[in-house]
Design an enzyme around this catalytic site. Structure first.
Site, PDB file in Angstrom:
ATOM      1  N   ASN A 482       4.675  -9.807   1.399  1.00  0.00           N
ATOM      2  CA  ASN A 482       3.594  -8.871   1.724  1.00  0.00           C
ATOM      3  C   ASN A 482       4.350  -7.712   2.062  1.00  0.00           C
ATOM      4  OD1 ASN A 482       1.620  -7.375   2.407  1.00  0.00           O
ATOM      5  ND2 ASN A 482       0.443  -8.955   3.314  1.00  0.00           N
ATOM      6  N   ASP A 483       4.556  -6.807   1.350  1.00  0.00           N
ATOM      7  CA  ASP A 483       5.415  -5.398   1.336  1.00  0.00           C
ATOM      8  C   ASP A 483       4.644  -4.515   2.216  1.00  0.00           C
ATOM      9  OD1 ASP A 483       7.769  -5.218  -0.117  1.00  0.00           O
ATOM     10  OD2 ASP A 483       6.543  -4.808  -1.986  1.00  0.00           O
ATOM     11  N   CYS A 484       3.343  -4.954   2.565  1.00  0.00           N
ATOM     12  CA  CYS A 484       2.460  -3.995   3.448  1.00  0.00           C
ATOM     13  C   CYS A 484       2.475  -4.223   4.725  1.00  0.00           C
ATOM     14  CB  CYS A 484       1.046  -3.816   2.847  1.00  0.00           C
ATOM     15  SG  CYS A 484       1.089  -2.891   1.238  1.00  0.00           S
TER      16      CYS A 484
END
Lengths: 811, 811
Positions: A482-484
């Site tokens: 989850n890059d965020c």
């Protein structure tokens, strides 16, 4: 509401209403040269790299949407129309767009003229074919005027849109016969040009945009078309285009065919010129010659069809659910191949100038296409692994043209190394090719540092072991999948990207339970592989680390009813009932249940029950709940999205299959199947006006239950969703799993399914696998026969050639 | 062909045909908040930085050109029209656009309705005012529907166009009463929002683009306007817009006024919210309140007019040439101020997301506005000098928001340091403020390294002295003023920029004769300044270096009939009769004649004769001749352009004034004047269909004699051309030169001029300078009187206050 229908026989989606709720597109090309084409012929072509070698100018997010493409204008008396409805938007008597496997056919009719356009890129060819058939269905002689149109991009698509003070002076063309050559910057460092040809004499042309369109005309009404004659303009600077003009006379019932070729040529330095400032056209003429008759074009199209027959013949399902059949047999596999070709570069949501190939994306994409093109998967694995760092960390992205790591974004995403194990193991299980493990693969593209690919896997495994946090769980680094979820970021500057801003990993306690689950899944695969190649000592060592991780998750990664998501920089829980928002996240439930962590203790079942209760919705499983309603600086980008969108409680389709697989691990066939159908596009065709994106391919994200309009999809085509859903449905629901020793058969299906049949090509042999579920179970195999002979276990052995009938009786 | 006319009284250009050959634009705003507005109301507003804080989405190089802006739609029965013709493009009964000093007024009429729109940004206000007056000129009651429209940019203009996978999910608005608030990302790191208000009750609105426009409609025909009613849509993700809807009833002869305000608000962190997720609107409401009546708006407009009266009152020419008067008094000064405000960031050619402020650009721009706003010039000088390196080299660009040097492009442009001397000397001569020399100014923005500004000048001077090549001429480094003459570059990769690719300065013999001339000009200024502040030893040292340079140019920089341009990497001559192409270049002729190098020996006259013979053309002086017809890898970008464009033999207007000044140095008033008129836009008004860009402002480049269409201009507005032409015409042709001890008067004019009068404010006093040329000479002063009393020499002394009558008799 539907805007068309599936034609499974022809492997096409047929659009009958041109005003789709978003441009519905298709991809052309399978190797070096590609095109995007919408249902109204919008889009562009490029060679290898959508940023650096774009042939056509295309304006994203324009008004109207999807403006610019390979357009044909027909002027018939005072009526101007286009076969694809756009750009003219003249109401048509008939409209039909057929998106097929690497080709698109768009037909329109008006006032007794039919125009059928076919777009495709022949195999091993750097050119798009645009075949136009014009037919007179009236009983009168018809005299019409045909204009082609496309606008050249000045190669570098980013520069093309931004560097106007230079670009408006550089455009250059040549016109020879029926061919318009685009040679901007060929004079200098470029060794390549493009051309647009038609296989017939022309009655005029335009190469200057303003001359053809007028400065203030829309694409819908070019001045030259309104005037009924071109200006034979020669572009010098400003904006070069290519437009042919042909006066067509059609007898009653007569049809005429025109073949337009949009091609790309590279010339060696010493063969660039024919004479001073005159480009060497021989290679272009050779391409035109290859496709200058209808017969040649039809032969090329037949070759393309065979290519897809072959690819799609590797896995063919016959169930009694048409939607499932068409997704598994056609569209999901097709999307996986497109995603393999494009990575995340160019779609109608991805503008083709930004992102390189992702380390983790590419490994995950691989599980969707490895059965179709294992040799290309092998090459891809070596490319990816070459961008790993010697300590096991990885460049998060690399550039497809150079195959080098992307310095701008760097590394530090601590899940990245684990995905390499997924990629390699999937490749070997499919191909049986253990030799890949001995390949010498550089680190950071430095061959002097090369080690064997197996060593890369060891180092990948160790990268997690060497980067554990205070709870014995993996440190998250910059972010995991989850890059965020940016636990070490703390950004207050709106001008900086969360992906590249400085991260405070030093002294951070931020750990990822998702990476823990991932580590257990692929750590176990690494153990198996090591044992398989006789490296028992390493297998034992690795197993001990995996066991430690399992223990750590049980002890510190469990929240009581579900798995925690993470610990933040300060060591606080993320994804816990203790939190006000973001109490539960999907990723750790997916990976920990896939890993079977705490299965005996009921953790997996509890976790999945919590998913059902808290994350499930009408349109799929949301990423987290409750959605974040304010910015949480400790969490970063995830909390920047409005509630219900993207990583903030959107239905992020990529991770839904993890839950499906988790469900099959505990034998819940109904649940897995329901989750599958909720996000599967073919099942959403009837709500296209809400869903918006194509009913034949997955979208990255569907607005979640907290959104303003739940069910609205965005970012179709280029998403890991494609491969994970194919993987989940074929290997865990249908349960056909390639393994080292053969095809393991382990379906987990709804109890009311009576069975299904799969044709599977595997290691040179072809298997017809008939699964019978008269017993009405979800999971479990009572017997398995090969050509009528029962065998022990559920693994069909490897035969290397021949055809085999497998009957699997569940019970 | 003309598309309008000048209205000098009102300081306006009046466009009467909306279909100008290119959008003709104007600028709004004078401090922090700015807008670009075309003659059909296209364009956008931004706060300080056109990349990071753009309010409106705007699509460059679109089809049609200039699409998107602050649009008004009027629906009158079945007719839909816009006062600016675009976007509807309905034929109007009347159209008039008046571009004035920081305001634009666009009026249209159709079917008895007149709509007059006024656009401006009040002083010290972060908001655009759009005043709309609707008048019924018929004898019937008219019921019409008014729609406003603009599309929000999601702040970062680069991200806005490229990062769709994020952006399509982030858009957020609020609607309260007659105000639409754009609050995308306000929830997270942004402390700013925008709003669009009208000072009247509304009958509906739209905030979602697709709801208002439809997915496939053009801007010319939004669906809501066609339907005659808005949808009251609320944007969530996708594309937020702002559209008000007002039903207007007008009695015969009645007019109604509506004031729309497009504003930008920053809130302190602790005052961001009114309640949960509801933004604090108080500061926005305060702005609306300031402009909610016609009286208040008219007062603000009057203030703006006074502001310009004051600025333009500093230098006022009365000659008997209207074109000259209007350029000197109005448009050239106006363009200089716009260039000061914008640098090279945002025009209709510069997309506002790319370039920082240039070191050399900013210093040169300064000579065009220092007389108007000396205090802001002072601030700018300190900002610029702060980005110098300790060795005297300079960051080539710096970012206006941070005022820091731009690492991406770095330094190494060896002319850069000399321009700082020009800037500082010009400032002191105008203001008399020697104290600036004692300011402590950092290097590379590091205050611990600070030295006095005078020390910066010394170091600048020495940077040339310390970087001489084998011929005793200055090493060129990455490039000199001509960014495209890349003598140390040798690029073969079309994907790399010549500005940032690796340069082989190590061991290079590449020297610049242009920098040599520049060094002599500003070295002499440095000598004078040093002497002036009593630093004679330094003056002597510097003079010796200047003398050496003069000798070097004479010995090694002269080609026989003109000055060489440079020596390349290998020590070969550039700009020599020996060369096949590029035999002569303009820059070294300009600087060496300005420096008077070899004047006694006739070199200056020979050089300028060669310019006339080889570089002059109908539309101005080209940069080099013959144009390059093929790529010369040793020369770089210059040879990449098609012949006649940009740096490859285009008329690069920036450097034409250098030749004008050179001509005045040898007393040739006719030649200087002819050169001035050739590129001066007011003199080109009659050929607007060829010239294409605005007849009221300079363009950077006009296609040269080798081009396909000589005379076609590109890149208007943001160019050093503005300041250099103002400097040349006022200080060298009209000859009014600020100097340390007063106003030096040294005209060089055509012999048939009878004279002219200039009103000049200088150091607190006001001078009316009447120049009489009954003698019919080009140059030379017979007498000079101040209030009737003759004084010696040609320098009007400093009086500090009062008004003075100066009579200058040439002869």
């Amino acid at each position: 509401m539907k805007y068309g229908h599936f034609d499974d026989e022809r492997r096409e989606y047929v659009i009958t209403n041109p005003q789709t709720p978003w441009p519905w597109i298709n991809y052309l090309g399978n190797e070096d040269f590609f095109g995007l084409v919408s249902n109204s012929a919008g889009g562009y072509a490029f060679y290898k790299d959508a940023k650096f070698r774009r042939l056509n100018r295309y304006r994203y997010n324009n008004v109207p949407m999807d403006n610019g493409g390979r357009y044909f204008y027909i002027k018939d008396e005072d009526t101007i129309w286009s076969p694809g409805w756009k750009p003219c938007k003249t109401e048509l008597d008939k409209y039909e767009c057929r998106h097929g496997m690497s080709y698109t056919q768009i037909a329109g009719a008006k006032n007794g003229i039919e125009a059928e356009t076919l777009f495709f890129i022949p195999l091993k060819t750097w050119a798009e074919i645009h075949k136009v058939r014009l037919s007179n269905t009236t009983s009168e002689v018809k005299k019409i005027k045909l204009f082609s149109f496309m606008e050249w991009c000045l190669w570098n698509a980013e520069d093309d849109q931004n560097n106007l003070q230079r670009n408006l002076s550089t455009g250059e063309v040549e016109v020879k016969g029926s061919t318009i050559y685009h040679k901007t910057e060929y004079k200098e460092r470029r060794n390549h040009y493009a051309f647009y040809n038609v296989n017939a004499p022309i009655d005029g042309y335009d190469t200057d945009r303003e001359s053809f369109l007028g400065l203030y005309n829309e694409f819908s009404a070019p001045q030259a078309v309104l005037d009924g004659k071109p200006t034979n303009s020669e572009a010098h600077g400003w904006s070069p285009i290519a437009s042919h003009y042909i006066e067509v006379e059609l007898q009653p019932g007569e049809s005429k065919d025109y073949i337009f070729t949009l091609g790309y040529i590279e010339n060696p330095e010493e063969e660039k010129w024919e004479s001073k400032n005159v480009i060497n056209k021989k290679p272009a003429e050779a391409i035109m010659e290859r496709f200058n008759t209808v017969e040649k074009v039809e032969a090329a199209l037949a070759d393309l069809r065979s290519y897809w027959d072959n690819l799609l013949g590797k896995f063919m399902l016959d169930s009694n659910d048409d939607k499932l059949n068409r997704m598994v047999n056609i569209w999901n596999q097709y999307q996986c191949m497109v995603t393999f070709n494009m990575s995340r570069s160019a779609s109608f949501f991805e503008v083709g100038i930004g992102r390189g190939m992702g380390f983790r994306d590419s490994n995950q994409d691989l599980i969707g296409f490895v059965h179709q093109v294992p040799e290309r998967a092998r090459e891809r694995i070596i490319d990816i692994a070459s961008t790993q760092f010697p300590d096991g960390g990885c460049y998060h992205q690399y550039q497809p043209l150079t195959k080098r790591g992307n310095d701008a974004i760097g590394g530090g995403f601590n899940d990245d190394p684990m995905w390499l194990i997924l990629g390699v193991v999937s490749y070997i299980k499919e191909s049986g090719d253990f030799s890949i493990l001995d390949e010498m693969v550089p680190f950071d593209n430095d061959m002097s540092l090369a080690k064997s690919l197996y060593d890369h896997l060891t180092i990948s495994f160790n990268h997690v072991v060497n980067n554990l946090g205070p709870n014995g769980l993996p440190l998250i680094g910059r972010a995991d999948w989850n890059d965020c979820l940016n636990l070490n970021c703390f950004s207050t500057n709106p001008n900086e990207s969360f992906q590249t801003t400085e991260n405070n990993t030093e002294g951070s306690k931020a750990e990822s339970v998702m990476i823990a689950g991932l580590f257990v899944v692929y750590g176990q695969e690494y153990v198996k592989l090591s044992r398989r190649i006789g490296n028992d000592a390493e297998a034992d060592r690795a197993q001990a680390e995996v066991d430690k991780m399992v223990a750590a998750v049980k002890a510190r990664g469990w929240d009581g009813e579900w798995f925690l998501r993470a610990y933040d920089f300060y060591g606080n829980k993320v994804g816990s009932d203790e939190n006000e928002e973001g109490k539960i996240f999907i990723e750790s439930q997916g990976w920990c249940t896939m890993a079977g962590i705490g299965k005996e203790e009921g953790m997996c079942e509890k976790s999945l029950n919590s998913v059902k209760e808290r994350l499930d919705s009408d349109y799929g499983i949301v990423l987290n709940n409750p959605a974040f309603t304010k910015y949480v600086i400790e969490y970063g980008e995830i909390s920047t999205y409005p509630a219900g969108y993207k990583e903030n409680a959107g239905i992020f389709c990529h991770n839904n299959p993890w839950i499906m697989i988790g469900e099959t691990e505990i034998g819940r066939g109904e649940e897995a199947w329901e989750y599958y159908k909720k996000i599967c596009p073919a099942y959403l065709e009837d709500i296209s006006e809400l869903h918006k994106t194509e009913p034949y391919v997955y979208a990255q994200m569907i607005a979640g239950k907290d959104a303003y309009k739940p069910g609205e999809a965005k970012n179709s085509w280029l998403t890991g969703t494609a491969s994970w859903n194919f993987y989940a449905v074929t290997q865990y629901i249908l349960g056909i799993q390639p393994d080292y020793d053969g095809l393991k058969i382990e379906p987990c299906i709804p109890a009311d399914w009576k069975g299904f049949t799969v044709k599977r090509q595997f290691r040179g042999a072809e298997y017809t696998i008939k699964v019978i579920n008269e017993a009405g179970v979800n999971k479990g195999i009572a017997s398995l026969t090969v050509d009528g002979k029962e065998i022990d276990g559920n693994v069909v052995p490897i035969f290397e050639s021949g055809t085999y009938e497998i009957v699997v009786t569940m019970g």
